[in-house]
Design an enzyme around this catalytic site. Structure first.
Site, PDB file in Angstrom:
ATOM      1  CG  ASP A   9     -17.194 -48.086  -0.045  1.00 15.32           C
ATOM      2  OD1 ASP A   9     -17.872 -49.049   0.202  1.00 15.32           O
ATOM      3  OD2 ASP A   9     -16.156 -48.131  -0.201  1.00 15.32           O
ATOM      4  CD  GLU A  70     -19.876 -52.512  -1.806  1.00 17.03           C
ATOM      5  OE1 GLU A  70     -19.139 -52.264  -2.811  1.00 17.03           O
ATOM      6  OE2 GLU A  70     -19.590 -52.676  -0.347  1.00 17.03           O
ATOM      7  CG  ASP A 145     -13.014 -46.173   1.076  1.00 17.02           C
ATOM      8  OD1 ASP A 145     -13.391 -47.456   1.035  1.00 17.02           O
ATOM      9  OD2 ASP A 145     -12.119 -45.650   1.757  1.00 17.02           O
TER      10      ASP A 145
END
Length: 170
Positions: A9, A70, A145
């Site tokens: 992340d 992501e 996270d």
């Protein structure tokens, strides 16, 4: 033999990472996890250098089969989007220099894989990942996270067999 998948992340101040051990696609176990904390006092270039160095070291030590990020999304603040994009670039470079393929998933896809619904809150992701992987430490407030990184890795573990390998980023 188990495969290691590393979810990351990205961030410009905190970058959560998580490695899972996957056996037969359905047996998922936490392997290791943590955060790369970047000082706001450092110039942005030095933060990216630190991020590159620390993630490269983890990649070298763990030798994951894949890295998962992501997809890029647009913040309300364009500067935040640009800075996050640069952090993603640093992570792509670190993985590519070690020949580790990089995959990406939309945040709602990772949330759906972990929680069952794509609009889950960060707290819901944190709670579900903690329960699924039996990692109570994830419930600490500052571990969101890491939970997101676990969710990304889990998402890839479930969806990788359906991925077209030509879609890898690296």
């Amino acid at each position: 033999m188990a495969d290691l998948i590393m979810g990351i992340d990205p961030g410009t101040l905190v970058c959560g990472y998580a490695l899972i051990k996957v056996e037969n696609r359905y047996h998922i176990h936490p392997h290791s996890f943590g955060k790369v904390k970047l000082s706001q006092k450092l110039a942005l270039a030095h933060r990216y250098k630190q991020l590159f160095t620390e993630i490269s070291t983890i990649l070298q030590q763990e030798s994951p089969k894949a890295v998962v990020l992501e997809t890029q999304y647009v913040h309300k603040n364009p500067q935040s989007t640009i800075k996050l994009g640069m952090a993603r670039g640093v992570l792509l470079l670190a993985a590519s220099l070690q020949d580790v393929p990089v995959f990406e998933y939309a945040p709602n896809t990772a949330k759906k894989a972990a929680v069952g619904k794509g609009n889950a809150s960060k707290k819901q992701v944190q709670l579900m990942v903690s329960k699924l992987l039996r990692v109570p430490d994830l419930l600490a407030e500052d571990n969101e996270d890491i939970a997101d990184a676990f969710a990304l890795a889990m998402c890839h573990a479930h969806l990788a067999p359906y991925q077209d390998l030509k879609k890898t980023l690296v």
